[in-house]
Enzyme design. Structure first.
Site, PDB file in Angstrom:
ATOM      1  N   GLY A  58       0.810  -1.194   0.000  1.00 26.67           N
ATOM      2  CA  GLY A  58       0.000   0.000   0.000  1.00 26.67           C
ATOM      3  C   GLY A  58       0.847   1.248   0.000  1.00 26.67           C
ATOM      4  O   GLY A  58       2.035   1.224   0.310  1.00 26.67           O
ATOM      5  N   SER A  59       0.229   2.370  -0.343  1.00 24.86           N
ATOM      6  CA  SER A  59       0.897   3.659  -0.198  1.00 24.86           C
ATOM      7  C   SER A  59       0.820   4.072   1.274  1.00 24.86           C
ATOM      8  O   SER A  59       0.110   3.472   2.072  1.00 24.86           O
ATOM      9  CB  SER A  59       0.216   4.699  -1.081  1.00 24.86           C
ATOM     10  N   GLY A  60       1.571   5.111   1.608  1.00 24.76           N
ATOM     11  CA  GLY A  60       1.576   5.601   2.983  1.00 24.76           C
ATOM     12  C   GLY A  60       2.799   5.199   3.765  1.00 24.76           C
ATOM     13  O   GLY A  60       2.938   5.567   4.934  1.00 24.76           O
ATOM     14  N   HIS A  61       3.705   4.428   3.123  1.00 26.31           N
ATOM     15  CA  HIS A  61       4.909   3.972   3.802  1.00 26.31           C
ATOM     16  C   HIS A  61       6.167   4.623   3.214  1.00 26.31           C
ATOM     17  O   HIS A  61       7.267   4.125   3.416  1.00 26.31           O
ATOM     18  CB  HIS A  61       5.022   2.452   3.711  1.00 26.31           C
ATOM     19  N   ASP A 114      -1.433  -8.119   0.434  1.00 30.46           N
ATOM     20  CA  ASP A 114      -0.304  -8.069  -0.494  1.00 30.46           C
ATOM     21  C   ASP A 114       0.078  -9.467  -0.952  1.00 30.46           C
ATOM     22  O   ASP A 114       0.383  -9.694  -2.125  1.00 30.46           O
ATOM     23  CB  ASP A 114       0.891  -7.395   0.186  1.00 30.46           C
ATOM     24  N   HIS A 223       0.410  -0.250   9.950  1.00 26.16           N
ATOM     25  CA  HIS A 223      -0.919   0.278   9.652  1.00 26.16           C
ATOM     26  C   HIS A 223      -1.683   0.551  10.940  1.00 26.16           C
ATOM     27  O   HIS A 223      -2.913   0.648  10.927  1.00 26.16           O
ATOM     28  CB  HIS A 223      -1.718  -0.708   8.799  1.00 26.16           C
TER      29      HIS A 223
END
Length: 335
Positions: A58-61, A114, A223
């Site tokens: 995911g994005s955000g990392h 994932d 998360h």
């Protein structure tokens, strides 16, 4: 007027595409952006002289993973939305687009979404006759299973696997050799994190979880998944001691070992505080007879704007240390 979301956001639905477009515009000589698949790729990829390395999640990392595409690391990254796995067809189309005659290695942090997306993409690519392998990373020692995983989570230690196999691929190593190196680095890497605050995804507009003013979450996932325990905020030395002692016991790391030490910020912690944590961890390792061969302080795998940090140790040998020291040219110039 009350603002529930105080961030640099236009339309939350466009947050990830706008970020990816910005990355490509800031690196016009080395990176390309393929909006159909959220793909950031090397402009010179694919190269038939090297195995292609792809990551997603995911994005955000950030900087993981889209800001670590470049020479000596990833050939491409195709993230999903914030904290969401990429659709399998993003990974499949990216794999087809970047496949070389030497094969493709998919690097995946162990989270259920994932894992499903990348395994499905591998099957589809193999049915097309492509040579594809997947390597899972699971360095988090905090919990055995979590809200989103079966088995340990993959967190900031992912950077060391990415860096080592990226360097080896750049030098011409074959796919089987990259699998061997990646598994070895993963097996020698341990991480644990702590959160001081929650984080706020742009599409949600409010904190993902609640923490009291004087509370911390010890062993939190990237998360916001629960960790080992919720505790009262205490001195920095006490917090980093708990992370370090838990990580050391897990492998275990012993006197005489040479290690890489990473203090990773989770997105909302000043680098000055990260160095406070680093100084304590370094001293404790020295007191226990270990040598810090390589040091990393900064943001490598974040959780949007979460205040907090994680500690990673890698048990170095000559091969891993040389691969980590090899040059890399990426948008986030950390290595």
């Amino acid at each position: 007027m009350e603002h529930a979301l105080k961030k640099f956001v236009n339309d939350p639905k466009n947050f990830v595409p706008e970020m990816l477009k910005g990355i490509a515009l800031a690196n016009p000589d080395t990176l390309s952006y393929v909006p159909e698949y959220n793909l950031i790729m090397r402009k010179d990829a694919p190269s038939q002289d090297k195995v292609t390395i792809i990551q997603g999640s995911g994005s955000g990392h950030e900087p993981a993973h889209v800001m670590t595409v470049g020479k000596g690391m990833l050939d491409g990254a195709c993230p999903g939305d914030v904290f969401a796995a990429p659709p399998a067809h993003y990974v499949y189309e990216t794999t087809k687009m970047l496949a070389s005659s030497k094969g493709v290695l998919l690097l995946v942090n162990n989270y259920t979404g994932d894992k499903m997306a990348f395994e499905m993409a591998q099957e589809m690519a193999e049915s097309d006759g492509l040579r594809v392998k997947t390597l899972f990373i699971n360095d988090d020692v905090a919990v055995e299973d979590s809200t989103y995983t079966v088995g340990r989570r993959g967190v900031a230690g992912n950077f060391f696997v990415m860096k080592a196999v990226g360097a080896a691929a750049e030098a011409g190593a074959e796919l089987e050799e990259l699998i061997r190196i990646g598994k070895k680095v993963n097996a020698r890497t341990r991480t644990m994190g702590v959160a001081l605050t929650s984080c706020t995804p742009p599409s949600k507009g409010s904190p993902l979880f609640e923490l009291g003013e004087d509370e911390i979450e010890v062993g939190v996932g990237i998360h916001g998944e629960p960790g080992r325990r919720r505790a009262q905020l205490t001195a920095a030395d006490d917090i980093i001691d708990e992370l370090l002692d838990t990580v050391i016991r897990d492998l275990p790391f012993r006197a005489g070992d040479k290690v890489a030490l990473m203090i990773n910020g989770l997105g909302g912690t000043p680098v000055s505080e990260l160095y406070v944590l680093y100084g304590r961890a370094h001293k404790r390792l020295a007191d226990q007879g270990m040598t810090v061969g390589r040091s990393y302080v900064g943001e490598y795998c974040t959780s949007l704007d979460m205040a907090g940090a994680s500690l990673t140790l890698v048990h170095l040998d000559k091969e891993i240390e040389e691969l980590l020291a090899a040059p890399a040219e990426i948008a986030a110039r950390i290595f």
